[in-house]
Design an enzyme around this catalytic site. Structure first.
Site, PDB file in Angstrom:
ATOM      1  N   ASP A   1       3.364   4.928   2.407  1.00 39.98           N
ATOM      2  CA  ASP A   1       2.081   3.690   2.433  1.00 39.98           C
ATOM      3  C   ASP A   1       2.435   3.771   4.286  1.00 39.98           C
ATOM      4  OD1 ASP A   1       0.196   2.023   2.693  1.00 39.98           O
ATOM      5  OD2 ASP A   1       2.023   0.446   2.421  1.00 39.98           O
TER       6      ASP A   1
ATOM      7  N   ASP B   1       1.527  -0.103   6.316  1.00 42.67           N
ATOM      8  CA  ASP B   1       1.522  -1.373   6.934  1.00 42.67           C
ATOM      9  C   ASP B   1       2.653  -1.169   6.000  1.00 42.67           C
ATOM     10  OD1 ASP B   1      -0.417  -1.174   9.162  1.00 42.67           O
ATOM     11  OD2 ASP B   1      -1.803  -0.683   7.311  1.00 42.67           O
TER      12      ASP B   1
ATOM     13  N   GLU C   1       1.720  -6.434   9.231  1.00 41.87           N
ATOM     14  CA  GLU C   1       0.616  -7.267   8.869  1.00 41.87           C
ATOM     15  C   GLU C   1       0.391  -8.869   9.448  1.00 41.87           C
ATOM     16  OE1 GLU C   1      -1.621  -5.810   7.747  1.00 41.87           O
ATOM     17  OE2 GLU C   1      -1.037  -4.509   5.539  1.00 41.87           O
TER      18      GLU C   1
END
Length: 325
Positions: A88, A90, A97
């Site tokens: 993944d 972020d 984030e």
């Protein structure tokens, strides 16, 4: 507890919440782990907060769990490596984030004079919705659309798209200035994978340009050339739907059972498991308290030496792991 005397002996490690390799990392689920000859039952006796801890033995040839200062590095002996390592973006590559995407959303809202601000707690709740455009749409549907927003459904869709485009531009400025660093161990694990012929990809619900900027600017062009990116609207359904991982598996030509995913969120974990893949969770700022019961392993980060948490060999060992109830 455990007994071990030979290379074929097994250690069964049980905990409702975690198995601590160090005070800050854990496995979830009940796992059966092969150990080398040098492990004895007396070396497997200490406990931290109800979690079994492996300690006190230097293992031969760095197989199995390697002794590392006050803890251990999870590097299980494996004849198998994953065919693909899928990250993944972020929260996994970069903890983007709170001080990246959230700030860029708020700056966009301010530029457009929408009278909207997402604070830290609110944004944490909104992260349960995969995708920035989907996140804004759900928020406005719930609290009401700004006065400056158009009325028709198609016009609102275009309005959201324009906001997201501007938000991405602002976010990319932060990345290009390298104001948000890679998380510990990311470059190390990617280098191990690429050096071993393991395919590497990034699978994200974020905008493709934003993900590409992170990979190129923070990992460097040499690595970026070898990493395939699946992001944004490349699939019609975002995580927790498994579509993005299914697409990656098909495109890379790798069976899901030969893939290991590194995620940081419950929705990402759900997507990986629904795709039939092993999944390691590295918790991030917003996801530390989420439920990762179905993860194959859970850590606070990947980690660089001397605080390394796990390596590529450990990822491979997950493909061979036996589980007992």
């Amino acid at each position: 507890m455990a007994t071990a005397a030979s290379t074929s002996s097994l250690i069964t490690l049980k905990s409702n919440s975690a198995l601590c390799c160090t005070s800050s990392l854990s496995f979830t689920a009940t796992q059966v782990i092969k150990t080398p000859q040098s492990v004895s039952s007396s070396s497997l006796t200490s406990s931290i907060n109800g979690c079994t801890r492996i300690s006190g033995t230097v293992l031969k040839n760095n197989n199995g769990f390697r002794r590392k200062r006050s803890g251990v590095v999870c590097s299980a002996a494996s004849s198998n490596l994953p065919k693909a390592l899928l990250f993944d973006c972020d929260g996994v590559l970069v903890d983007t984030e709170k001080d990246g995407h959230r700030i860029s959303f708020n700056d966009t809202f301010a530029e457009k004079e929408l009278g909207v601000t997402w604070d830290v707690d609110l944004y944490g709740e909104l992260l349960k919705i995969g995708g920035g455009k989907e996140r804004m749409t759900a928020y406005f549907n719930k609290v009401g659309w700004p006065e400056k927003a158009p009325k028709g459904d198609q016009e609102r869709k275009e309005f959201i798209a324009s906001l997201h485009k501007r938000k991405t531009e602002l976010f990319m400025v932060l990345i290009e200035k390298k104001l948000l660093p890679l998380r510990p161990g990311v470059a190390k694990l990617i280098d191990q994978a690429l050096g071993s012929g393991v395919k590497v990809a990034v699978c994200s619900t974020s905008n493709e340009k934003a993900v590409s900027a992170i990979v190129s600017c923070l990992l460097g062009p040499e690595r970026a050339e070898q990493i395939q990116i699946f992001a944004g609207d490349v699939v019609p359904r975002k995580k927790p739907d498994p579509a993005i991982y299914q697409l990656a598996s098909k495109t890379l030509g790798v069976e899901p059972s030969s893939c290991v995913v590194v995620e940081d969120s419950a929705i990402g974990l759900a997507a990986a498991k629904a795709a039939g893949m092993k999944c390691i969770v590295t918790k991030s700022g917003y996801t530390a308290d989420e439920d990762f019961l179905n993860a194959d392993a859970v850590f606070d980060c990947i980690g660089d030496p001397p605080e390394e948490r796990f390596d590529l060999a450990f990822c491979g060992s997950l493909l061979e792991k036996q589980y007992v109830s």
